[in-house]
Design an enzyme around this catalytic site. Sequence first.
Site, PDB file in Angstrom:
ATOM      1  N   VAL A 222       0.828  -1.209   0.000  1.00 30.48           N
ATOM      2  CA  VAL A 222       0.000   0.000   0.000  1.00 30.48           C
ATOM      3  C   VAL A 222       0.862   1.257   0.000  1.00 30.48           C
ATOM      4  O   VAL A 222       0.417   2.335   0.346  1.00 30.48           O
ATOM      5  CB  VAL A 222      -0.981   0.038   1.193  1.00 30.48           C
ATOM      6  CG1 VAL A 222      -2.126  -0.920   0.970  1.00 30.48           C
ATOM      7  CG2 VAL A 222      -0.282  -0.263   2.503  1.00 30.48           C
ATOM      8  N   CYS A 223       2.123   1.092  -0.383  1.00 38.46           N
ATOM      9  CA  CYS A 223       3.023   2.236  -0.479  1.00 38.46           C
ATOM     10  C   CYS A 223       3.172   2.609  -1.944  1.00 38.46           C
ATOM     11  O   CYS A 223       3.414   1.742  -2.787  1.00 38.46           O
ATOM     12  CB  CYS A 223       4.389   1.889   0.100  1.00 38.46           C
ATOM     13  SG  CYS A 223       5.421   3.333   0.230  1.00 38.46           S
TER      14      CYS A 223
END
EC number: 1.7.1.7
Length: 328
Positions: free
Chosen positions: A175-176
Amino acid sequence: MMDVVFDYEDIQLIPAKSIVGSRSECDTTVEFGGRRFKLPVVPANMQTIIDEKIATFLAENGYFYIMHRFEPETRLNFVREMQQRGLIASISVGVKTEEYTFIETLAQEGLTPEYITIDIAHGHSEAVIRMIQHIKQILPESFVIAGNVGTPEAVRELEHAGADATKVGIGPGKVCITKIKTGFGTGGWQLAALRWCAKAASKPIIADGGIRTHGDIAKSVRFGATMVMIGSLFAGHEESPGEMQEVDGLQVKEYFGSASEFQKGEKKNVEGKKMFIEFKGSLSDTLTEMEQDLQSAISYAGGNKLQAIRTVDYVVVKNSIFNGDKVY
């Protein structure tokens, strides 16, 4: 720069003759900061991964944890309560002015967390070096983890400043989106970055980001990690923070990055995104499965302790080991 770069799915470890009758004879424990933990694994210090309840569960059951820093006002009490229960206190701090005051307050209250993680996105900075020195001066007994970094120079500088361990990984997380928003980071070559940094390190390294399978834990250990920080594989459990939701008939939970607007409450310098993770059942089941898979890995490595994995041969398979099998 490096000649060969590779990531988790480009590597296969090569088996060595087994010395155990059963994988249950293999010992997955690891020593970190003068204490022994059941697994070389730590859930990510993110708001959708850990909360006080999970931290307590992990500490009570012999696992390492790092509490997130996104409810700063609760940290003092958290440290006090964990230690009153005879459990380790492991917290995160940033580098803003109020964090300096917080460290001083801990000392005034007679509280020394066993572990303090200085956690910012770009950890190779004067700000982090100053904070390491501040903590070491005020709370010399705390074990200080500093990050995140992605180069040998950074590892050496933070260790030299007094860090007891460094955390390696810039943007490889699920989720980066640092890699997309900035063009920088270790996304796509996290495992090679880990190897590069580990060669320079004289203290433990936590590999942070890019783990998609349990086999990736073994690969991280092979390339020099003492601990492996895991986000998405720990998201979506019964105990995980956040409400269960139904999306397209599936039970899911939210998972978002620490630099996402959902985290910050505003659209400013956003380098994280949100996704839904399919419900995974209980956390202890996942931890047990991780342990069993790691026991198998140790037996394939030809040993009965975690260290055996460090010396195995490996190959770089440039066509990705999954041959179209999607595991994630």
